[in-house]
Write an enzyme that holds these catalytic residues in place. Structure first.
Site, mmCIF file in Angstrom:
data_model
loop_
_atom_site.group_PDB
_atom_site.id
_atom_site.type_symbol
_atom_site.label_atom_id
_atom_site.label_comp_id
_atom_site.label_asym_id
_atom_site.label_seq_id
_atom_site.Cartn_x
_atom_site.Cartn_y
_atom_site.Cartn_z
ATOM 1 N N ARG A 27 29.284 40.652 38.900
ATOM 2 C CA ARG A 27 30.099 40.090 38.490
ATOM 3 C C ARG A 27 30.193 40.451 37.449
ATOM 4 O O ARG A 27 30.348 39.477 36.086
ATOM 5 C CB ARG A 27 30.948 38.586 38.915
ATOM 6 C CG ARG A 27 30.866 38.360 40.048
ATOM 7 C CD ARG A 27 32.518 38.603 39.965
ATOM 8 N NE ARG A 27 32.909 37.683 40.935
ATOM 9 C CZ ARG A 27 34.041 36.480 41.250
ATOM 10 N NH1 ARG A 27 34.226 35.930 40.219
ATOM 11 N NH2 ARG A 27 33.960 36.480 42.405
ATOM 12 N N ARG A 31 35.854 38.156 33.884
ATOM 13 C CA ARG A 31 36.135 37.476 32.886
ATOM 14 C C ARG A 31 35.692 36.556 30.713
ATOM 15 O O ARG A 31 35.993 36.373 30.646
ATOM 16 C CB ARG A 31 36.892 35.885 32.857
ATOM 17 C CG ARG A 31 38.169 36.084 34.005
ATOM 18 C CD ARG A 31 38.585 35.266 34.365
ATOM 19 N NE ARG A 31 37.747 34.943 35.288
ATOM 20 C CZ ARG A 31 37.539 33.818 36.154
ATOM 21 N NH1 ARG A 31 38.471 33.478 36.810
ATOM 22 N NH2 ARG A 31 36.948 33.983 37.358
ATOM 23 N N ARG A 40 42.743 42.584 32.251
ATOM 24 C CA ARG A 40 43.447 41.688 33.075
ATOM 25 C C ARG A 40 44.539 41.507 33.005
ATOM 26 O O ARG A 40 45.663 41.111 34.181
ATOM 27 C CB ARG A 40 42.200 40.772 32.755
ATOM 28 C CG ARG A 40 43.427 39.428 33.798
ATOM 29 C CD ARG A 40 42.795 40.365 36.032
ATOM 30 N NE ARG A 40 43.019 39.115 36.429
ATOM 31 C CZ ARG A 40 44.244 38.995 36.821
ATOM 32 N NH1 ARG A 40 45.054 39.761 36.260
ATOM 33 N NH2 ARG A 40 44.387 37.876 37.742
ATOM 34 N N ASP A 77 37.408 43.095 45.630
ATOM 35 C CA ASP A 77 37.356 41.755 46.131
ATOM 36 C C ASP A 77 36.992 42.132 47.137
ATOM 37 O O ASP A 77 37.174 42.749 48.014
ATOM 38 C CB ASP A 77 38.253 41.559 45.550
ATOM 39 C CG ASP A 77 38.144 39.570 45.505
ATOM 40 O OD1 ASP A 77 37.236 39.140 44.337
ATOM 41 O OD2 ASP A 77 38.137 38.657 46.330
ATOM 42 N N TYR A 153 37.014 32.509 54.704
ATOM 43 C CA TYR A 153 38.713 32.421 53.709
ATOM 44 C C TYR A 153 39.736 32.976 54.310
ATOM 45 O O TYR A 153 41.196 32.274 54.277
ATOM 46 C CB TYR A 153 38.388 33.563 52.361
ATOM 47 C CG TYR A 153 37.350 33.645 51.790
ATOM 48 C CD1 TYR A 153 37.955 32.393 50.419
ATOM 49 C CD2 TYR A 153 36.192 34.139 51.215
ATOM 50 C CE1 TYR A 153 36.875 32.001 49.388
ATOM 51 C CE2 TYR A 153 35.676 33.737 50.204
ATOM 52 C CZ TYR A 153 36.297 32.822 49.640
ATOM 53 O OH TYR A 153 35.578 32.542 47.998
HETATM 54 O O1 CP3 Z 1 31.262 43.357 38.398
HETATM 55 C C1 CP3 Z 1 31.903 42.999 39.685
HETATM 56 O O2 CP3 Z 1 30.326 42.291 40.605
HETATM 57 C C2 CP3 Z 1 32.778 43.294 40.308
HETATM 58 C C3 CP3 Z 1 33.634 42.564 40.975
HETATM 59 C C4 CP3 Z 1 33.590 41.816 42.420
HETATM 60 C C5 CP3 Z 1 34.832 40.712 41.892
HETATM 61 N N1 CP3 Z 1 34.331 39.505 42.987
HETATM 62 C C6 CP3 Z 1 36.020 40.566 41.404
HETATM 63 C C7 CP3 Z 1 36.883 39.645 41.140
HETATM 64 C C8 CP3 Z 1 32.883 41.505 43.126
HETATM 65 C C9 CP3 Z 1 31.534 42.391 43.583
HETATM 66 C C10 CP3 Z 1 33.652 39.872 43.732
HETATM 67 C C11 CP3 Z 1 32.838 39.367 45.103
HETATM 68 C C12 CP3 Z 1 33.483 38.314 46.023
HETATM 69 N N2 CP3 Z 1 34.642 38.082 45.705
HETATM 70 C C13 CP3 Z 1 32.803 37.536 45.960
HETATM 71 C C14 CP3 Z 1 31.311 37.778 46.735
HETATM 72 C C15 CP3 Z 1 30.186 37.201 45.375
HETATM 73 C C16 CP3 Z 1 30.063 35.658 45.332
HETATM 74 O O3 CP3 Z 1 30.389 35.565 44.271
HETATM 75 O O4 CP3 Z 1 29.862 35.197 45.897
HETATM 76 C C17 CP3 Z 1 33.342 36.220 46.416
HETATM 77 C C18 CP3 Z 1 33.372 34.989 47.430
HETATM 78 C C19 CP3 Z 1 34.896 36.698 46.538
HETATM 79 C C20 CP3 Z 1 36.359 35.929 46.568
HETATM 80 C C21 CP3 Z 1 36.962 35.489 45.003
HETATM 81 N N3 CP3 Z 1 37.645 36.469 44.307
HETATM 82 C C22 CP3 Z 1 36.616 33.863 45.009
HETATM 83 C C23 CP3 Z 1 36.738 33.087 45.271
HETATM 84 C C24 CP3 Z 1 37.641 34.576 43.233
HETATM 85 C C25 CP3 Z 1 38.059 33.811 42.321
HETATM 86 C C26 CP3 Z 1 37.262 32.153 41.763
HETATM 87 C C27 CP3 Z 1 37.247 32.809 40.487
HETATM 88 O O5 CP3 Z 1 36.036 33.462 39.614
HETATM 89 O O6 CP3 Z 1 37.952 33.475 39.598
HETATM 90 C C28 CP3 Z 1 37.374 35.574 43.019
HETATM 91 C C29 CP3 Z 1 38.581 36.350 41.755
HETATM 92 C C30 CP3 Z 1 38.421 37.415 41.517
HETATM 93 N N4 CP3 Z 1 37.045 38.432 42.019
HETATM 94 C C31 CP3 Z 1 37.609 37.614 39.599
HETATM 95 C C32 CP3 Z 1 36.789 38.801 39.293
HETATM 96 C C33 CP3 Z 1 36.521 39.270 38.776
HETATM 97 C C34 CP3 Z 1 38.391 36.853 38.891
HETATM 98 C C35 CP3 Z 1 40.060 36.786 38.964
HETATM 99 C C36 CP3 Z 1 40.527 36.933 37.734
HETATM 100 O O7 CP3 Z 1 39.972 38.069 36.397
HETATM 101 O O8 CP3 Z 1 41.994 36.911 37.506
#
Ligand code: CP3
Length: 346
Positions: A27, A31, A40, A77, A153
Protein backbone atom coordinates in the site's frame (compact mmCIF):
# COMPACT_ATOMS: atom_id res chain seq x y z
CA UNK A 1 20.26 -1.48 -21.78
CA UNK A 2 20.12 -2.18 -18.07
CA UNK A 3 20.36 -5.89 -17.26
CA UNK A 4 17.55 -7.23 -15.14
CA UNK A 5 20.24 -8.38 -12.68
CA UNK A 6 20.75 -4.72 -11.79
CA UNK A 7 17.30 -4.77 -10.24
CA UNK A 8 17.97 -5.76 -6.65
CA UNK A 9 14.41 -7.07 -6.25
CA UNK A 10 15.08 -9.71 -8.92
CA UNK A 11 18.46 -10.57 -7.43
CA UNK A 12 16.95 -11.05 -3.96
CA UNK A 13 14.18 -13.22 -5.39
CA UNK A 14 16.78 -15.31 -7.21
CA UNK A 15 18.21 -16.13 -3.79
CA UNK A 16 21.03 -13.60 -3.54
CA UNK A 17 21.94 -12.00 -0.20
CA UNK A 18 22.54 -8.28 -0.71
CA UNK A 19 24.45 -5.84 1.52
CA UNK A 20 21.61 -3.37 1.13
CA UNK A 21 18.32 -5.23 0.83
CA UNK A 22 15.71 -3.98 -1.64
CA UNK A 23 12.56 -2.51 -0.13
CA UNK A 24 9.03 -1.54 -1.01
CA UNK A 25 5.93 -1.19 1.16
CA UNK A 26 2.54 -2.76 0.74
CA UNK A 27 0.00 0.00 0.00
CA UNK A 28 2.86 2.38 -0.73
CA UNK A 29 0.46 4.31 -2.95
CA UNK A 30 -2.46 5.50 -0.86
CA UNK A 31 -4.26 7.98 1.31
CA UNK A 32 -1.30 8.72 3.63
CA UNK A 33 0.10 10.77 0.71
CA UNK A 34 -1.44 14.22 0.04
CA UNK A 35 -0.67 13.89 -3.68
CA UNK A 36 -2.63 10.59 -3.77
CA UNK A 37 -5.67 12.21 -2.10
CA UNK A 38 -5.49 14.97 -4.68
CA UNK A 39 -5.51 12.60 -7.69
CA UNK A 40 -8.14 10.40 -6.03
CA UNK A 41 -10.59 13.33 -6.16
CA UNK A 42 -10.62 13.29 -9.95
CA UNK A 43 -12.08 9.76 -10.21
CA UNK A 44 -15.80 9.08 -10.02
CA UNK A 45 -15.32 6.04 -7.80
CA UNK A 46 -12.53 3.74 -6.68
CA UNK A 47 -12.98 1.05 -9.35
CA UNK A 48 -13.08 3.74 -12.03
CA UNK A 49 -9.83 5.05 -10.58
CA UNK A 50 -8.24 1.58 -10.86
CA UNK A 51 -9.40 1.42 -14.50
CA UNK A 52 -8.02 4.86 -15.49
CA UNK A 53 -4.48 4.30 -16.77
CA UNK A 54 -3.48 7.98 -16.49
CA UNK A 55 -4.48 8.13 -12.83
CA UNK A 56 -3.26 4.65 -11.90
CA UNK A 57 0.16 5.24 -13.49
CA UNK A 58 0.48 8.58 -11.68
CA UNK A 59 -0.32 7.25 -8.20
CA UNK A 60 1.89 4.19 -8.69
CA UNK A 61 4.82 6.54 -9.33
CA UNK A 62 4.12 8.96 -6.46
CA UNK A 63 5.80 7.01 -3.63
CA UNK A 64 8.82 6.27 -5.87
CA UNK A 65 9.42 9.98 -6.39
CA UNK A 66 9.51 10.56 -2.66
CA UNK A 67 11.27 7.45 -1.35
CA UNK A 68 12.92 5.65 -4.30
CA UNK A 69 11.59 2.21 -3.48
CA UNK A 70 13.18 -0.69 -5.37
CA UNK A 71 9.80 -1.84 -6.64
CA UNK A 72 6.66 -0.24 -7.97
CA UNK A 73 3.42 -2.12 -7.41
CA UNK A 74 0.67 -1.76 -9.96
CA UNK A 75 -2.08 0.45 -8.57
CA UNK A 76 -5.26 -1.59 -8.60
CA UNK A 77 -7.16 -3.74 -6.10
CA UNK A 78 -7.83 -7.40 -5.42
CA UNK A 79 -11.58 -6.86 -5.96
CA UNK A 80 -11.26 -5.98 -9.66
CA UNK A 81 -11.64 -9.73 -10.35
CA UNK A 82 -15.18 -10.19 -8.97
CA UNK A 83 -16.08 -6.90 -10.68
CA UNK A 84 -14.69 -8.16 -14.00
CA UNK A 85 -16.60 -11.45 -13.66
CA UNK A 86 -19.87 -9.53 -13.34
CA UNK A 87 -20.47 -9.37 -9.57
CA UNK A 88 -21.62 -5.96 -8.32
CA UNK A 89 -18.71 -4.38 -6.37
CA UNK A 90 -18.76 -0.91 -4.81
CA UNK A 91 -16.34 0.93 -2.56
CA UNK A 92 -18.35 3.08 -0.18
CA UNK A 93 -16.80 6.05 1.60
CA UNK A 94 -15.96 5.10 5.19
CA UNK A 95 -17.27 1.55 4.72
CA UNK A 96 -14.87 -0.15 2.35
CA UNK A 97 -15.95 -2.70 -0.26
CA UNK A 98 -19.59 -3.77 -0.55
CA UNK A 99 -20.56 -6.60 -2.93
CA UNK A 100 -23.85 -8.29 -3.82
CA UNK A 101 -22.99 -11.57 -2.08
CA UNK A 102 -22.71 -14.89 -3.93
CA UNK A 103 -23.80 -17.76 -1.70
CA UNK A 104 -24.80 -20.64 -3.95
CA UNK A 105 -23.59 -22.50 -7.01
CA UNK A 106 -26.59 -21.10 -8.92
CA UNK A 107 -25.45 -17.52 -8.18
CA UNK A 108 -21.90 -18.43 -9.03
CA UNK A 109 -23.00 -19.64 -12.44
CA UNK A 110 -24.12 -16.10 -13.30
CA UNK A 111 -20.47 -15.02 -13.38
CA UNK A 112 -18.76 -14.91 -16.75
CA UNK A 113 -15.08 -15.66 -17.20
CA UNK A 114 -15.18 -14.46 -20.79
CA UNK A 115 -15.68 -10.86 -19.60
CA UNK A 116 -12.30 -10.88 -17.89
CA UNK A 117 -9.80 -9.65 -20.46
CA UNK A 118 -12.10 -7.05 -22.03
CA UNK A 119 -12.87 -5.60 -18.65
CA UNK A 120 -9.23 -5.64 -17.53
CA UNK A 121 -7.84 -4.01 -20.69
CA UNK A 122 -7.20 -0.66 -18.89
CA UNK A 123 -5.28 -2.47 -16.13
CA UNK A 124 -3.10 -4.20 -18.72
CA UNK A 125 -2.50 -0.81 -20.32
CA UNK A 126 -1.44 0.62 -16.93
CA UNK A 127 1.03 -2.25 -16.49
CA UNK A 128 2.49 -1.66 -19.96
CA UNK A 129 2.91 2.05 -19.40
CA UNK A 130 4.47 1.54 -15.98
CA UNK A 131 6.98 -0.95 -17.34
CA UNK A 132 8.17 1.77 -19.73
CA UNK A 133 8.04 4.67 -17.24
CA UNK A 134 9.56 3.37 -13.99
CA UNK A 135 13.26 3.97 -13.24
CA UNK A 136 15.62 1.40 -14.77
CA UNK A 137 16.62 -0.19 -11.47
CA UNK A 138 13.05 -0.43 -10.18
CA UNK A 139 11.13 -3.69 -10.61
CA UNK A 140 7.43 -3.73 -11.49
CA UNK A 141 5.22 -5.92 -9.29
CA UNK A 142 1.88 -7.14 -10.62
CA UNK A 143 -0.57 -8.70 -8.19
CA UNK A 144 -3.87 -10.32 -7.49
CA UNK A 145 -5.75 -11.50 -4.45
CA UNK A 146 -5.53 -15.23 -3.73
CA UNK A 147 -8.71 -17.22 -4.39
CA UNK A 148 -9.52 -17.74 -0.69
CA UNK A 149 -9.27 -14.04 0.24
CA UNK A 150 -11.19 -12.85 -2.83
CA UNK A 151 -13.83 -15.52 -2.12
CA UNK A 152 -14.35 -14.17 1.42
CA UNK A 153 -15.36 -10.78 0.00
CA UNK A 154 -17.50 -12.36 -2.73
CA UNK A 155 -19.40 -14.50 -0.25
CA UNK A 156 -19.66 -12.20 2.80
CA UNK A 157 -20.37 -9.17 0.61
CA UNK A 158 -18.04 -7.00 2.67
CA UNK A 159 -15.01 -7.10 4.91
CA UNK A 160 -15.51 -9.31 7.94
CA UNK A 161 -13.60 -10.38 11.03
CA UNK A 162 -14.16 -14.12 10.94
CA UNK A 163 -15.91 -14.95 7.65
CA UNK A 164 -18.83 -16.99 9.07
CA UNK A 165 -20.74 -17.45 5.79
CA UNK A 166 -17.67 -18.35 3.74
CA UNK A 167 -16.37 -20.85 6.28
CA UNK A 168 -19.81 -22.43 6.70
CA UNK A 169 -20.16 -22.83 2.93
CA UNK A 170 -16.69 -24.36 2.72
CA UNK A 171 -17.50 -26.85 5.50
CA UNK A 172 -21.12 -27.59 4.58
CA UNK A 173 -20.74 -27.91 0.81
CA UNK A 174 -17.04 -28.25 -0.05
CA UNK A 175 -17.80 -29.36 -3.64
CA UNK A 176 -19.94 -26.28 -4.27
CA UNK A 177 -17.42 -23.94 -2.63
CA UNK A 178 -14.64 -25.58 -4.67
CA UNK A 179 -16.44 -24.40 -7.82
CA UNK A 180 -16.00 -20.80 -6.65
CA UNK A 181 -12.33 -21.36 -5.77
CA UNK A 182 -11.70 -23.12 -9.12
CA UNK A 183 -13.30 -20.24 -11.01
CA UNK A 184 -11.05 -17.81 -9.14
CA UNK A 185 -7.96 -19.92 -9.81
CA UNK A 186 -8.79 -19.85 -13.53
CA UNK A 187 -9.61 -16.11 -13.66
CA UNK A 188 -6.63 -15.12 -11.50
CA UNK A 189 -4.24 -17.25 -13.54
CA UNK A 190 -5.37 -15.65 -16.81
CA UNK A 191 -5.24 -12.17 -15.25
CA UNK A 192 -1.72 -12.59 -13.89
CA UNK A 193 -0.36 -14.09 -17.11
CA UNK A 194 -1.62 -11.02 -18.96
CA UNK A 195 0.02 -8.72 -16.41
CA UNK A 196 3.35 -10.45 -17.02
CA UNK A 197 2.90 -10.31 -20.79
CA UNK A 198 2.38 -6.57 -20.45
CA UNK A 199 5.53 -6.03 -18.39
CA UNK A 200 5.03 -7.09 -14.76
CA UNK A 201 8.36 -8.60 -13.62
CA UNK A 202 7.28 -10.04 -10.28
CA UNK A 203 3.89 -11.28 -9.09
CA UNK A 204 2.61 -11.05 -5.52
CA UNK A 205 -0.43 -13.06 -4.44
CA UNK A 206 -2.23 -11.47 -1.48
CA UNK A 207 -3.97 -13.97 0.81
CA UNK A 208 -4.79 -11.47 3.53
CA UNK A 209 -7.29 -13.70 5.34
CA UNK A 210 -5.41 -17.02 5.09
CA UNK A 211 -4.91 -16.94 8.87
CA UNK A 212 -8.51 -17.73 9.81
CA UNK A 213 -8.39 -21.31 8.50
CA UNK A 214 -7.57 -24.46 10.53
CA UNK A 215 -4.78 -26.62 9.04
CA UNK A 216 -6.85 -28.96 6.84
CA UNK A 217 -8.84 -26.06 5.37
CA UNK A 218 -5.68 -23.99 5.02
CA UNK A 219 -4.27 -26.77 2.88
CA UNK A 220 -7.42 -27.09 0.76
CA UNK A 221 -8.33 -23.41 0.26
CA UNK A 222 -4.96 -21.63 0.56
CA UNK A 223 -2.11 -24.01 -0.32
CA UNK A 224 -3.81 -26.04 -3.10
CA UNK A 225 -5.15 -23.06 -5.10
CA UNK A 226 -1.78 -21.33 -4.73
CA UNK A 227 -0.01 -24.45 -6.04
CA UNK A 228 -2.25 -24.34 -9.13
CA UNK A 229 -1.71 -20.62 -9.65
CA UNK A 230 2.06 -20.91 -9.33
CA UNK A 231 2.13 -23.88 -11.75
CA UNK A 232 -0.02 -22.04 -14.30
CA UNK A 233 2.04 -18.87 -14.12
CA UNK A 234 5.39 -20.63 -14.26
CA UNK A 235 4.28 -22.71 -17.25
CA UNK A 236 3.08 -19.64 -19.20
CA UNK A 237 5.77 -17.20 -17.99
CA UNK A 238 8.94 -19.16 -17.18
CA UNK A 239 11.23 -17.35 -14.78
CA UNK A 240 8.74 -14.88 -13.34
CA UNK A 241 9.31 -14.76 -9.58
CA UNK A 242 6.25 -15.13 -7.36
CA UNK A 243 5.82 -13.83 -3.82
CA UNK A 244 3.11 -15.43 -1.68
CA UNK A 245 1.53 -13.62 1.25
CA UNK A 246 -0.53 -16.01 3.37
CA UNK A 247 -1.05 -13.45 6.10
CA UNK A 248 -1.56 -14.96 9.54
CA UNK A 249 -0.42 -18.44 8.41
CA UNK A 250 1.66 -18.84 11.60
CA UNK A 251 2.89 -22.41 11.94
CA UNK A 252 1.69 -23.16 8.40
CA UNK A 253 4.21 -20.79 6.78
CA UNK A 254 6.86 -23.51 6.24
CA UNK A 255 4.33 -25.90 4.64
CA UNK A 256 3.07 -23.08 2.44
CA UNK A 257 6.58 -22.32 1.20
CA UNK A 258 7.58 -25.95 0.67
CA UNK A 259 4.41 -26.97 -1.13
CA UNK A 260 3.60 -23.94 -3.28
CA UNK A 261 7.07 -23.43 -4.75
CA UNK A 262 6.89 -19.63 -4.39
CA UNK A 263 10.18 -17.74 -4.82
CA UNK A 264 9.46 -15.40 -1.95
CA UNK A 265 7.12 -15.23 1.01
CA UNK A 266 5.85 -12.14 2.75
CA UNK A 267 5.81 -12.47 6.55
CA UNK A 268 3.26 -10.74 8.73
CA UNK A 269 4.47 -9.01 11.91
CA UNK A 270 3.60 -11.89 14.24
CA UNK A 271 6.43 -14.04 12.82
CA UNK A 272 9.64 -13.86 14.91
CA UNK A 273 12.47 -12.91 12.59
CA UNK A 274 15.00 -15.31 14.15
CA UNK A 275 12.56 -18.19 13.63
CA UNK A 276 12.00 -17.10 10.02
CA UNK A 277 15.77 -16.91 9.45
CA UNK A 278 16.15 -20.52 10.65
CA UNK A 279 12.99 -22.10 9.25
CA UNK A 280 11.90 -20.19 6.16
CA UNK A 281 14.86 -18.32 4.71
CA UNK A 282 16.80 -21.52 3.89
CA UNK A 283 13.94 -22.44 1.52
CA UNK A 284 12.98 -19.11 -0.04
CA UNK A 285 13.48 -15.35 -0.02
CA UNK A 286 11.63 -13.66 2.82
CA UNK A 287 9.91 -10.32 2.74
CA UNK A 288 8.70 -8.29 5.72
CA UNK A 289 7.79 -7.66 8.43
CA UNK A 290 7.70 -4.33 10.28
CA UNK A 291 4.42 -3.76 12.12
CA UNK A 292 2.47 -1.13 10.16
CA UNK A 293 1.52 0.49 13.48
CA UNK A 294 5.21 1.01 14.29
CA UNK A 295 5.35 2.99 11.07
CA UNK A 296 2.50 5.10 12.45
CA UNK A 297 4.23 5.51 15.83
CA UNK A 298 7.71 6.21 14.44
CA UNK A 299 10.60 7.24 16.70
CA UNK A 300 12.97 5.01 18.57
CA UNK A 301 10.62 2.02 18.83
CA UNK A 302 10.25 1.92 15.05
CA UNK A 303 13.97 2.32 14.42
CA UNK A 304 14.92 -0.38 16.91
CA UNK A 305 12.60 -2.94 15.32
CA UNK A 306 13.59 -1.90 11.81
CA UNK A 307 17.27 -2.41 12.63
CA UNK A 308 16.58 -5.81 14.23
CA UNK A 309 14.74 -6.97 11.11
CA UNK A 310 17.54 -5.70 8.85
CA UNK A 311 20.25 -7.30 11.02
CA UNK A 312 18.59 -10.70 11.31
CA UNK A 313 16.90 -11.23 7.94
CA UNK A 314 19.60 -9.27 6.09
CA UNK A 315 21.91 -12.27 6.59
CA UNK A 316 20.04 -14.11 3.85
CA UNK A 317 17.87 -13.45 0.77
CA UNK A 318 15.60 -10.67 1.95
CA UNK A 319 13.28 -7.85 0.84
CA UNK A 320 12.28 -5.28 3.44
CA UNK A 321 8.55 -4.57 3.73
CA UNK A 322 5.82 -4.16 6.33
CA UNK A 323 3.83 -7.03 7.85
CA UNK A 324 0.66 -5.53 6.31
CA UNK A 325 -0.18 -2.44 4.24
CA UNK A 326 0.44 1.20 5.14
CA UNK A 327 -2.61 2.73 6.85
CA UNK A 328 -3.95 6.22 5.98
CA UNK A 329 -2.90 7.81 9.30
CA UNK A 330 0.81 7.03 8.66
CA UNK A 331 2.98 10.17 8.78
CA UNK A 332 4.90 10.35 5.47
CA UNK A 333 8.04 11.48 7.35
CA UNK A 334 8.16 8.09 9.12
CA UNK A 335 8.25 6.38 5.72
CA UNK A 336 11.07 8.76 4.76
CA UNK A 337 13.02 7.73 7.88
CA UNK A 338 12.61 4.01 7.10
CA UNK A 339 13.81 4.60 3.53
CA UNK A 340 16.80 6.60 4.80
CA UNK A 341 17.89 3.92 7.30
CA UNK A 342 17.68 1.18 4.67
CA UNK A 343 19.41 3.22 1.98
CA UNK A 344 22.24 4.11 4.40
CA UNK A 345 23.11 0.43 4.54
CA UNK A 346 24.14 0.30 0.90
O1 CP3 B 1 0.08 0.52 -3.28
C1 CP3 B 1 -0.33 -0.68 -3.37
O2 CP3 B 1 -0.07 -1.54 -2.53
C2 CP3 B 1 -1.10 -1.09 -4.61
C3 CP3 B 1 -2.51 -1.00 -4.57
C4 CP3 B 1 -3.36 -1.91 -3.69
C5 CP3 B 1 -4.60 -1.47 -3.15
N1 CP3 B 1 -5.21 -2.53 -2.57
C6 CP3 B 1 -5.12 -0.09 -3.28
C7 CP3 B 1 -6.26 0.33 -2.45
C8 CP3 B 1 -3.21 -3.26 -3.34
C9 CP3 B 1 -2.05 -4.20 -3.59
C10 CP3 B 1 -4.40 -3.64 -2.63
C11 CP3 B 1 -4.66 -5.01 -2.15
C12 CP3 B 1 -5.86 -5.27 -1.35
N2 CP3 B 1 -7.10 -4.73 -1.48
C13 CP3 B 1 -5.91 -6.26 -0.34
C14 CP3 B 1 -4.78 -7.19 0.04
C15 CP3 B 1 -3.77 -6.54 0.90
C16 CP3 B 1 -4.27 -6.20 2.30
O3 CP3 B 1 -4.24 -5.00 2.61
O4 CP3 B 1 -4.65 -7.11 3.03
C17 CP3 B 1 -7.22 -6.27 0.19
C18 CP3 B 1 -7.75 -7.15 1.29
C19 CP3 B 1 -7.97 -5.29 -0.56
C20 CP3 B 1 -9.43 -4.99 -0.41
C21 CP3 B 1 -9.69 -3.57 -0.11
N3 CP3 B 1 -9.42 -2.51 -0.96
C22 CP3 B 1 -10.26 -3.04 1.06
C23 CP3 B 1 -10.70 -3.86 2.26
C24 CP3 B 1 -10.34 -1.66 0.89
C25 CP3 B 1 -11.00 -0.69 1.82
C26 CP3 B 1 -10.17 -0.41 3.01
C27 CP3 B 1 -9.33 0.80 2.79
O5 CP3 B 1 -8.12 0.75 3.03
O6 CP3 B 1 -9.95 1.80 2.37
C28 CP3 B 1 -9.77 -1.34 -0.37
C29 CP3 B 1 -9.62 0.01 -0.96
C30 CP3 B 1 -8.25 0.40 -1.42
N4 CP3 B 1 -7.41 -0.37 -2.17
C31 CP3 B 1 -7.64 1.67 -1.21
C32 CP3 B 1 -6.38 1.63 -1.84
C33 CP3 B 1 -5.37 2.72 -1.93
C34 CP3 B 1 -8.25 2.86 -0.49
C35 CP3 B 1 -9.43 3.38 -1.24
C36 CP3 B 1 -9.42 4.86 -1.57
O7 CP3 B 1 -8.37 5.47 -1.85
O8 CP3 B 1 -10.52 5.41 -1.59
Amino acid sequence: MIQSSEKTMLRALAGETLTRPPFWLMRQAGRYLAEYREVRKSAKNFLNFCHSPDLAVEVTLQPLRRYHMDAAILFSDILVIPDALGQKVQFLEGEGPVLDPIRSVAELEQLDLERLHGHMAPVYETVGRLSREIPETTALIGFAGAPWTVATYMVEGRGSKDYPVTRSWAYGDPEGFAKLIDLLVEATGRYLIEQVKNGAEIIQIFDSWAGVLPPAEFRRWVIDPTIKLVETLKAACPGVPIIGFPRGAGMMYPDFVRETNVDGVSLDSTIPVTWAADNIQPHCTVQGNLDNMLLVAGGEAMERELNTILDVLGQGPFIFNLGHGIVPQTPPEHVARVAEIIQQRG
